[in-house]
Design a protein around this motif. Structure first.
Motif, PDB file in Angstrom:
ATOM      1  N   LYS A 116       0.822  -1.214   0.000  1.00 45.68           N
ATOM      2  CA  LYS A 116       0.000   0.000   0.000  1.00 45.68           C
ATOM      3  C   LYS A 116       0.858   1.268   0.000  1.00 45.68           C
ATOM      4  O   LYS A 116       0.561   2.233  -0.696  1.00 45.68           O
ATOM      5  N   GLU A 117       1.931   1.254   0.775  1.00 51.43           N
ATOM      6  CA  GLU A 117       2.816   2.427   0.848  1.00 51.43           C
ATOM      7  C   GLU A 117       3.421   2.743  -0.525  1.00 51.43           C
ATOM      8  O   GLU A 117       3.482   3.907  -0.933  1.00 51.43           O
ATOM      9  N   GLU A 118       3.867   1.722  -1.245  1.00 48.50           N
ATOM     10  CA  GLU A 118       4.419   1.918  -2.590  1.00 48.50           C
ATOM     11  C   GLU A 118       3.338   2.426  -3.546  1.00 48.50           C
ATOM     12  O   GLU A 118       3.597   3.258  -4.403  1.00 48.50           O
ATOM     13  N   PHE A 119       2.128   1.899  -3.395  1.00 46.34           N
ATOM     14  CA  PHE A 119       1.004   2.340  -4.227  1.00 46.34           C
ATOM     15  C   PHE A 119       0.747   3.829  -4.023  1.00 46.34           C
ATOM     16  O   PHE A 119       0.644   4.594  -4.990  1.00 46.34           O
ATOM     17  N   GLU A 120       0.634   4.243  -2.781  1.00 44.23           N
ATOM     18  CA  GLU A 120       0.333   5.652  -2.490  1.00 44.23           C
ATOM     19  C   GLU A 120       1.437   6.569  -3.001  1.00 44.23           C
ATOM     20  O   GLU A 120       1.161   7.664  -3.498  1.00 44.23           O
ATOM     21  N   LYS A 121       2.670   6.130  -2.897  1.00 40.63           N
ATOM     22  CA  LYS A 121       3.817   6.915  -3.347  1.00 40.63           C
ATOM     23  C   LYS A 121       3.843   7.025  -4.885  1.00 40.63           C
ATOM     24  O   LYS A 121       4.156   8.072  -5.440  1.00 40.63           O
ATOM     25  N   SER A 122       3.492   5.939  -5.555  1.00 38.85           N
ATOM     26  CA  SER A 122       3.584   5.875  -7.015  1.00 38.85           C
ATOM     27  C   SER A 122       2.334   6.367  -7.728  1.00 38.85           C
ATOM     28  O   SER A 122       2.397   6.747  -8.901  1.00 38.85           O
ATOM     29  N   LYS A 123       1.195   6.326  -7.049  1.00 41.18           N
ATOM     30  CA  LYS A 123      -0.101   6.625  -7.674  1.00 41.18           C
ATOM     31  C   LYS A 123      -0.109   7.944  -8.457  1.00 41.18           C
ATOM     32  O   LYS A 123      -0.538   7.947  -9.624  1.00 41.18           O
ATOM     33  N   PRO A 124       0.358   9.071  -7.897  1.00 44.19           N
ATOM     34  CA  PRO A 124       0.276  10.331  -8.656  1.00 44.19           C
ATOM     35  C   PRO A 124       1.044  10.285  -9.979  1.00 44.19           C
ATOM     36  O   PRO A 124       0.618  10.882 -10.961  1.00 44.19           O
ATOM     37  N   ILE A 125       2.137   9.567 -10.014  1.00 46.04           N
ATOM     38  CA  ILE A 125       2.942   9.455 -11.237  1.00 46.04           C
ATOM     39  C   ILE A 125       2.301   8.456 -12.195  1.00 46.04           C
ATOM     40  O   ILE A 125       2.170   8.707 -13.389  1.00 46.04           O
ATOM     41  N   CYS A 126       1.887   7.318 -11.669  1.00 47.23           N
ATOM     42  CA  CYS A 126       1.389   6.225 -12.517  1.00 47.23           C
ATOM     43  C   CYS A 126       0.056   6.524 -13.175  1.00 47.23           C
ATOM     44  O   CYS A 126      -0.199   6.037 -14.277  1.00 47.23           O
ATOM     45  N   ILE A 127      -0.785   7.310 -12.549  1.00 44.16           N
ATOM     46  CA  ILE A 127      -2.073   7.626 -13.173  1.00 44.16           C
ATOM     47  C   ILE A 127      -1.839   8.243 -14.551  1.00 44.16           C
ATOM     48  O   ILE A 127      -2.370   7.769 -15.557  1.00 44.16           O
ATOM     49  N   GLU A 128      -1.027   9.283 -14.616  1.00 44.63           N
ATOM     50  CA  GLU A 128      -0.747   9.946 -15.892  1.00 44.63           C
ATOM     51  C   GLU A 128       0.129   9.087 -16.790  1.00 44.63           C
ATOM     52  O   GLU A 128      -0.088   9.000 -18.003  1.00 44.63           O
ATOM     53  N   ALA A 129       1.128   8.410 -16.221  1.00 42.22           N
ATOM     54  CA  ALA A 129       2.050   7.587 -17.011  1.00 42.22           C
ATOM     55  C   ALA A 129       1.309   6.456 -17.715  1.00 42.22           C
ATOM     56  O   ALA A 129       1.588   6.154 -18.882  1.00 42.22           O
ATOM     57  N   ASN A 130       0.360   5.817 -17.032  1.00 45.11           N
ATOM     58  CA  ASN A 130      -0.384   4.721 -17.653  1.00 45.11           C
ATOM     59  C   ASN A 130      -1.251   5.223 -18.802  1.00 45.11           C
ATOM     60  O   ASN A 130      -1.371   4.559 -19.833  1.00 45.11           O
ATOM     61  N   GLU A 131      -1.849   6.394 -18.646  1.00 44.02           N
ATOM     62  CA  GLU A 131      -2.640   6.971 -19.736  1.00 44.02           C
ATOM     63  C   GLU A 131      -1.748   7.273 -20.940  1.00 44.02           C
ATOM     64  O   GLU A 131      -2.122   7.028 -22.086  1.00 44.02           O
ATOM     65  N   GLN A 132      -0.550   7.815 -20.678  1.00 47.54           N
ATOM     66  CA  GLN A 132       0.385   8.120 -21.763  1.00 47.54           C
ATOM     67  C   GLN A 132       0.848   6.843 -22.457  1.00 47.54           C
ATOM     68  O   GLN A 132       0.982   6.808 -23.689  1.00 47.54           O
ATOM     69  N   LEU A 133       1.085   5.786 -21.689  1.00 47.01           N
ATOM     70  CA  LEU A 133       1.481   4.495 -22.247  1.00 47.01           C
ATOM     71  C   LEU A 133       0.404   4.001 -23.207  1.00 47.01           C
ATOM     72  O   LEU A 133       0.700   3.578 -24.330  1.00 47.01           O
ATOM     73  N   LEU A 134      -0.863   4.094 -22.808  1.00 50.01           N
ATOM     74  CA  LEU A 134      -1.953   3.649 -23.672  1.00 50.01           C
ATOM     75  C   LEU A 134      -2.100   4.562 -24.895  1.00 50.01           C
ATOM     76  O   LEU A 134      -2.456   4.093 -25.977  1.00 50.01           O
TER      77      LEU A 134
END
Length: 146
Positions: A116-134
């Motif tokens: 969960k700690e890694e998720f919370e730390k990464s979430k702000p970056i990954c939300i946009e990064a995953n959209e860009q990947l798609l």
């Protein structure tokens, strides 16, 4: 983007047949062209796309930094599903499913973090990064059919 406990989920529909979309996910030279956020490129070191196979690559950032990545393929169901574990740095599982819809393909991309700690730390970056990947996947598909 949908967020549930330790997981991000994005869905995208591409106006291409499922077999072509799946091929973009399972051909080493193709996946290296679109994987990752905008401005990033990849160099595959090993890309053995089979259950238990290793995918090691260097993600090159737009700032010149290199990010080594190590993934292990857990499951591959042709034209239906790919599951892989990211085992370097932040540990997470990616599950991609492919659904045919009248000649188009719906891709559902799930990224579930182990901690969960890694998720919370990464979430702000990954939300946009995953959209860009798609987005980049869609661009590659357009280029493949030109």
């Amino acid at each position: 983007m949908t967020i549930v406990e330790n997981q991000l989920m994005a869905t995208r529909e591409y106006n291409f047949p499922r077999e072509l979309v799946f091929r973009a996910w399972t051909t080493p030279d193709l996946i290296a062209q679109w994987w990752g956020p905008e401005g990033f490129t990849n160099t595959n070191q090993v890309c053995d796309i089979k259950p238990g196979g290793t995918w090691r690559f260097i993600m090159h950032g737009p700032d010149g930094a290199d990010y080594p990545n190590h993934n292990v393929f857990v499951e591959i169901v042709p034209s239906e599903r790919i599951v892989l574990d990211h085992v370097s740095g932040h540990e997470f599982r990616i599950t991609a499913t492919f659904e045919s819809i009248e000649g188009s393909t719906r891709v559902t991309f799930r990224q579930r973090f182990k901690e969960k700690e890694e998720f919370e730390k990464s979430k702000p970056i990954c939300i946009e990064a995953n959209e860009q990947l798609l987005d980049k996947l869609g661009e590659l598909l357009e280029n493949l059919t030109d």
